[in-house]
Design an enzyme around this catalytic site. Structure first.
Site, PDB file in Angstrom:
ATOM      1  CB  SER A   1       4.448  -6.954   4.520  1.00  0.00           C
ATOM      2  OG  SER A   1       4.236  -8.296   4.925  1.00  0.00           O
ATOM      3  CB  CYS A   2       6.633  -8.915   0.313  1.00  0.00           C
ATOM      4  SG  CYS A   2       7.836  -8.675   1.634  1.00  0.00           S
TER       5      CYS A   2
ATOM      6  CG  HIS B   1      10.625 -12.970   1.685  1.00  0.00           C
ATOM      7  ND1 HIS B   1      11.537 -12.514   2.601  1.00  0.00           N
ATOM      8  CD2 HIS B   1       9.938 -11.869   1.276  1.00  0.00           C
ATOM      9  CE1 HIS B   1      11.402 -11.202   2.756  1.00  0.00           C
ATOM     10  NE2 HIS B   1      10.446 -10.787   1.954  1.00  0.00           N
TER      11      HIS B   1
ATOM     12  CD  GLN C   1      12.820  -9.425  -1.949  1.00  0.00           C
ATOM     13  OE1 GLN C   1      12.521 -10.608  -2.078  1.00  0.00           O
ATOM     14  NE2 GLN C   1      13.969  -8.933  -2.372  1.00  0.00           N
TER      15      GLN C   1
HETATM   16  P1  NAD Z   1      12.605   2.079  -0.067  1.00  0.00           P
HETATM   17  O1  NAD Z   1      13.521   2.519   1.014  1.00  0.00           O
HETATM   18  O2  NAD Z   1      13.142   1.264  -1.197  1.00  0.00           O
HETATM   19  O3  NAD Z   1      11.869   3.332  -0.711  1.00  0.00           O
HETATM   20  C1  NAD Z   1      11.313   4.364   0.050  1.00  0.00           C
HETATM   21  C2  NAD Z   1      11.564   5.683  -0.666  1.00  0.00           C
HETATM   22  O4  NAD Z   1      10.896   6.726   0.028  1.00  0.00           O
HETATM   23  C3  NAD Z   1      13.035   6.053  -0.738  1.00  0.00           C
HETATM   24  O5  NAD Z   1      13.311   6.489  -2.058  1.00  0.00           O
HETATM   25  C4  NAD Z   1      13.169   7.196   0.279  1.00  0.00           C
HETATM   26  O6  NAD Z   1      14.189   8.102  -0.066  1.00  0.00           O
HETATM   27  C5  NAD Z   1      11.805   7.834   0.156  1.00  0.00           C
HETATM   28  N1  NAD Z   1      11.393   8.674   1.302  1.00  0.00           N
HETATM   29  C6  NAD Z   1      11.907   8.726   2.550  1.00  0.00           C
HETATM   30  N2  NAD Z   1      11.218   9.612   3.308  1.00  0.00           N
HETATM   31  C7  NAD Z   1      10.249  10.126   2.509  1.00  0.00           C
HETATM   32  C8  NAD Z   1       9.225  11.096   2.696  1.00  0.00           C
HETATM   33  N3  NAD Z   1       9.047  11.723   3.867  1.00  0.00           N
HETATM   34  N4  NAD Z   1       8.423  11.391   1.653  1.00  0.00           N
HETATM   35  C9  NAD Z   1       8.573  10.776   0.450  1.00  0.00           C
HETATM   36  N5  NAD Z   1       9.531   9.857   0.220  1.00  0.00           N
HETATM   37  C10 NAD Z   1      10.356   9.539   1.233  1.00  0.00           C
HETATM   38  O7  NAD Z   1      11.409   1.307   0.654  1.00  0.00           O
HETATM   39  P2  NAD Z   1      10.484   0.190   0.032  1.00  0.00           P
HETATM   40  O8  NAD Z   1      11.184  -1.120   0.137  1.00  0.00           O
HETATM   41  O9  NAD Z   1       9.985   0.635  -1.293  1.00  0.00           O
HETATM   42  O10 NAD Z   1       9.318   0.146   1.111  1.00  0.00           O
HETATM   43  C11 NAD Z   1       8.250   1.068   1.097  1.00  0.00           C
HETATM   44  C12 NAD Z   1       7.095   0.461   1.868  1.00  0.00           C
HETATM   45  O11 NAD Z   1       6.711  -0.764   1.263  1.00  0.00           O
HETATM   46  C13 NAD Z   1       7.412   0.116   3.342  1.00  0.00           C
HETATM   47  O12 NAD Z   1       6.236   0.245   4.096  1.00  0.00           O
HETATM   48  C14 NAD Z   1       7.778  -1.361   3.252  1.00  0.00           C
HETATM   49  O13 NAD Z   1       7.596  -2.047   4.468  1.00  0.00           O
HETATM   50  C15 NAD Z   1       6.799  -1.830   2.192  1.00  0.00           C
HETATM   51  N6  NAD Z   1       7.199  -3.042   1.479  1.00  0.00           N
HETATM   52  C16 NAD Z   1       8.483  -3.245   1.112  1.00  0.00           C
HETATM   53  C17 NAD Z   1       8.817  -4.424   0.459  1.00  0.00           C
HETATM   54  C18 NAD Z   1      10.236  -4.738   0.102  1.00  0.00           C
HETATM   55  O14 NAD Z   1      10.616  -5.882   0.179  1.00  0.00           O
HETATM   56  N7  NAD Z   1      11.036  -3.795  -0.314  1.00  0.00           N
HETATM   57  C19 NAD Z   1       7.850  -5.360   0.145  1.00  0.00           C
HETATM   58  C20 NAD Z   1       6.512  -5.090   0.478  1.00  0.00           C
HETATM   59  C21 NAD Z   1       6.190  -3.929   1.151  1.00  0.00           C
END
Ligand code: NAD
Length: 344
Positions: free
Chosen positions: A140-141, A220, A302
């Protein structure tokens, strides 16, 4: 021939990873998969990215939105060497089975538990561990920020003990339904999950973390106290160790960067894609050394910090670079992240 990459899930992380892939000389973005039409899908089409339907998505909804689709996620999987899963926490684990059945290698994000993949990854810390692997999890971030700092401190000085408080942003800027909008929320899982997560990369790192959530969307901030085994002679030498490492950016006192608002303003002025700040941001004035005890603050964007790590994870899996340093240099050049000054 360039490596063929697909991205499944096109939110905060997925859209950035897709853009980053399309900038790599040794990779081709075959397409991105989304469950439903949205402004982000419109932008993907505008950028010339092929759109595939993911999960429970319906072709009729994309048709109604006049968004051309190139097929389903199954079609995308037939055309790629690797899929980068950027779906919400927990969905990646469900998708893992689908990727395996399709015989496609996969990268997962930090929202998934560590056992979703063969190895947890950070480019500075354990590039070699991901070489040739079929599944990799980019942590994660917060864990990425801590793992990068751990790579510097372990390499130069050795870590005897590390206590970190993670001041967490409440939501990403686009998440208008999340909070809190007032108040500070302590995380009552003590210690917090961040320390164990960093240990998925540095198995024996003596780090203990706690966390609070605050009403901000920008970044963060980590508040760190580290006891070093072989401390440098002064705080300047400690700062140099960070400054001369890729993916760290140090702000001098005269720059007037009081906190995360100015860090992100700097990122906007600098003008990399989406005004992202993919480096760990440290303040020179926020680095101190008292005997063996080192103190430093670092800010973590993040939304973008894991993006270059995903690119390096792909290179490691497919042996596209001999080592982490070369992969990092290639990735950073393509994304516009400045190379660090040479040590000495
Ligand atoms: P997000 O909610 O911004 O994006 C996820 C996308 O996936 C959305 O567009 C959603 O509609 C789509 N989605 C939902 N179900 C789906 C499916 N079955 N198939 C394909 N697409 C689908 O989430 P995010 O913030 O980009 O996070 C994604 C991953 O990255 C998570 O594991 C999160 O923990 C990790 N992450 C997030 C951050 C952050 O701060 N945003 C930082 C580091 C890591």
């Amino acid at each position: 021939m360039a490596l063929r990459v697909g991205v499944n899930g096109y939110g905060t992380i997925g859209k950035r990873v897709a853009d980053a892939v399309s900038r790599q000389p040794d990779m081709t973005l075959v397409g991105i998969a989304k469950t439903r039409p949205s402004f982000e899908a419109t932008n993907a089409v505008r950028l010339g990215q092929r759109l595939f339907i993911a999960g429970t998505g319906k072709e009729s909804e994309f048709e109604a939105a006049h968004l051309p689709v190139a097929g389903t996620i199954q079609d995308l999987l037939k055309q790629v060497d690797v899929i980068v899963d950027c779906t919400p926490e927990g969905v990646g684990r469900e998708n893992a089975r689908v990727y395996k059945e399709a015989g496609v290698r996969a990268i997962f994000q930090g929202g998934e538990k560590a056992d979703v993949a063969e190895v947890s990854f950070n480019a500075l810390a354990n590039f070699a561990a991901a070489k040739g692997k079929h599944s990799v999890r980019v942590v994660s971030c917060n864990s990425t920020g801590l793992a990068r700092a751990a790579a510097v401190l372990e390499h130069h000085f050795g870590v005897e003990d590390w206590v970190a408080t993670i001041v967490r942003r409440a939501a990403d800027p686009s998440e208008s339904r999340k909070g809190p909008i007032n108040g500070i929320l302590p995380t009552f899982k003590l210690p917090s999950h961040h320390g164990p997560d960093v240990r998925t990369i540095f198995a024996t790192l003596p780090i203990v973390t706690t966390a609070v959530v605050v009403p901000t969307t920008l970044m963060h901030v980590h508040v760190n106290r580290v006891r070093l085994r072989n401390p440098p002679k002064d705080r300047r030498a400690l700062a140099e160790a960070f400054r001369t490492t890729a993916r760290f950016h140090l702000f001098a006192g005269w720059e007037g960067v009081e906190g995360t608002p100015q860090v992100m303003e700097f990122a906007k002025d600098r003008g990399l894609g989406r005004s992202d700040m993919m480096e760990n941001a440290l303040w020179e004035e926020g680095i101190e050394l008292k005997g063996q005890e080192a103190y430093f603050f670092q800010a973590i964007h993040q939304e973008s910090i894991v993006v270059p790590e995903n690119i390096d994870a792909i290179r490691a899996m497919f042996n596209l670079a001999p080592d982490g340093a070369l992969s990092i240099a290639m990735t950073d050049k393509s994304l516009g992240i400045p190379a660090p000054p040479k040590a000495g």
